[in-house]
Structures are given as structure tokens and as C-alpha cells.
Design an enzyme around this catalytic site. Sequence first.
Site, mmCIF file in Angstrom:
data_model
loop_
_atom_site.group_PDB
_atom_site.id
_atom_site.type_symbol
_atom_site.label_atom_id
_atom_site.label_comp_id
_atom_site.label_asym_id
_atom_site.label_seq_id
_atom_site.Cartn_x
_atom_site.Cartn_y
_atom_site.Cartn_z
ATOM 1 N N ASP A 123 0.481 5.028 1.755
ATOM 2 C CA ASP A 123 -0.265 5.465 2.932
ATOM 3 C C ASP A 123 -1.414 6.412 2.582
ATOM 4 O O ASP A 123 -1.251 7.392 1.854
ATOM 5 C CB ASP A 123 0.671 6.172 3.923
ATOM 6 N N ARG A 148 5.783 6.273 13.741
ATOM 7 C CA ARG A 148 5.743 6.895 12.418
ATOM 8 C C ARG A 148 5.199 8.311 12.492
ATOM 9 O O ARG A 148 4.269 8.599 13.248
ATOM 10 C CB ARG A 148 4.840 6.067 11.487
ATOM 11 N N HIS A 164 4.608 0.227 -0.021
ATOM 12 C CA HIS A 164 5.428 -0.588 0.878
ATOM 13 C C HIS A 164 4.611 -1.731 1.467
ATOM 14 O O HIS A 164 3.373 -1.739 1.410
ATOM 15 C CB HIS A 164 6.057 0.269 1.989
ATOM 16 N N HIS A 217 0.826 -1.205 0.000
ATOM 17 C CA HIS A 217 0.000 0.000 0.000
ATOM 18 C C HIS A 217 0.858 1.251 0.000
ATOM 19 O O HIS A 217 2.022 1.237 0.408
ATOM 20 C CB HIS A 217 -0.931 0.027 1.210
#
Length: 314
Positions: free
Chosen positions: A116, A281, A264, A114
Site C-alpha cells: 500500500d 480499511r 497483497h 502491491h
Amino acid sequence: MSIPTDNAAPITVEPLAATIGAEIGGVDLRAPLAPATVAAIRQALLRWKVIFFRDQPLSHEQHIAFARLFGRPTVGHPVFGHVEGHPEVYSVARGRFKARHTGEVLVRPWTGWHTDVTAAVNPPAASILRGVVIPPYGGDTQWTDLAAAYQGLSPTLRGFVDTLRGVHRFSPPEGQAATSDFVAKNRARPLVSEHPLVRVHPETGERVLFASPSFLKNIAGLHPRESEQLLALLFEHIVRPEYTVRFRWRTGSIAFWDNRSTAHLAPRDIEALDFDRQLYRITLHGDVPRGVDGRPSDAIEGEPFEAYDASHPG
């Protein structure tokens, strides 16, 4: 190779794969960075799509300060929240998906890959992921170069996909609510946006195959079977090994990726291992993608993914 940074020591850039991924050395991200160093890191990011740093034991505050050198952080996640006391930071922990999925998952070669938050009309520009608790083995993350994948299509197919647009959708699990006032502007759900299937990167001008397997559900204007078959072809194509890089985490490692030109894959093996794993993150506010024809993406449902304003957190 090394990149000069004026009066500061040059950073080193060591490529890890043919087109994507490089390890950056010669810099301490806990210290103030000279503008030329920031520019050199940005240059490496645009060239290699995802860059990695080792031995950077940052605090949440240092992580946020580093991210702000490259853009405006968003709230940690528009639905799943943030670390208490640090609205910009999202916890990436082992087991975080268990409450979101039930039953057996249909696994295809591209399952889990995917980009983000592509269901938002303005997906994040970049993400910065910091490793804190890392297992002794397992837990690698992979990225793929969507610009190289676009170039790998035949000229005829490139000409066709240049004209297409795809519908990206995200629906939170049953009963999941936005977790604080900081995500009030992102409460509208589901998130649904129509993006160009090929976006033009706003900084490099590259054409990027904007195909996010976890969120891209159908191609506008095609019959369902046509859409299904073309998406399967494209999804299988973007995860070919020659477009990818795999990263082995260590404590203090940081991965910084351009969300506009990559997809990723989070590790699939970690749930089978009896080790803890904790990363954090930060995502950077992104622009609205534009296609080859210059037409921007359209929001169908939901609000844009807002930057977090520390001076007006409500």
C-alpha cells in the site's frame, strides 16, 4: 499454539502457511484489550506478517479504537478519500476500480500485486481490513512474504539488489481530486519516491525485498532494458506460491497485515460475480524506509502520508 497474556486469557495463533499468515483466536476485539494481549497480537503480526480474526462484528468506531492500539491511523486514502464522518476509514467496495481504469489491462503474473501507498516516502506501517458484506464464494485476498522472498534469492543476487534503489510512482486518474480538507496535505500529485530495493524492517531487522509491482516503475541507475528485465524477474519471484497465503473471507473477518514486509493481491474474480462485497480499511502511519546501507528513502514529488489528527482535523 497459545500465547500467554498475563491475567488475560491467552490468544491462540494457528499458522496457515509455511512462513506467512496465522489465524488469531481467543480475543474479542470489541472489548478493551489488556496491554499484554496487544503485545501478543503485535508479536504474532511481526512473526507471521498477516494475521486474521474471525467473528469480529466491529463498528467503525470499534475498528478505529482497535487500530489505535497499534499506531496512528492515517486518512483513509490520500486521494480517494474516506467514509463520511470517519476520516480514518476507507471503503473497499466492489466496483471501486471501474472509474479508475479504462481499456483492456495488460495482465502479467504479478499484475495487481502491491504494497500500500509505496509511492509516498513513508508508506503505511500496517493495514487493518474488516469484512462486512461478503459474497458466498469468490473474493479471496492473497498476501506474499517479502522477507522470505528476499531469502529465496541466490546470495549473489541478494548482494546486488542490496545496493539498488527503485522509483515508485502513483498518478491519480484524469480529473481525480483529493476529496476533502482532511487530505489537504496529501494533495500534491503525482506521488513519486525513491526507496531502497531492499529495506531493513525497523522492528525485526529482517531484510525485505521492497518490490511493489503496481507502483515500482524502474530501478535507479540501470538502463531501461536492464531495469525492465530485473523487475520482471523480481516481481515473478515474489508471487511464487511458497511465499503466499490465501484468505477466504466471512462476515466479521479481519485481516491485519504488516505493510513493511508484505505485498497483497485484491480478488480478480469478484467483478465477474453478481454479489455485493463491502470491506473497510484503516492504515497506520509508517516510517521512512531505510536500506541495507542505512540510507533513507527520498521523496521526489508529493508530500509524506500524514497521520490523521482528530484534534486538528483541518
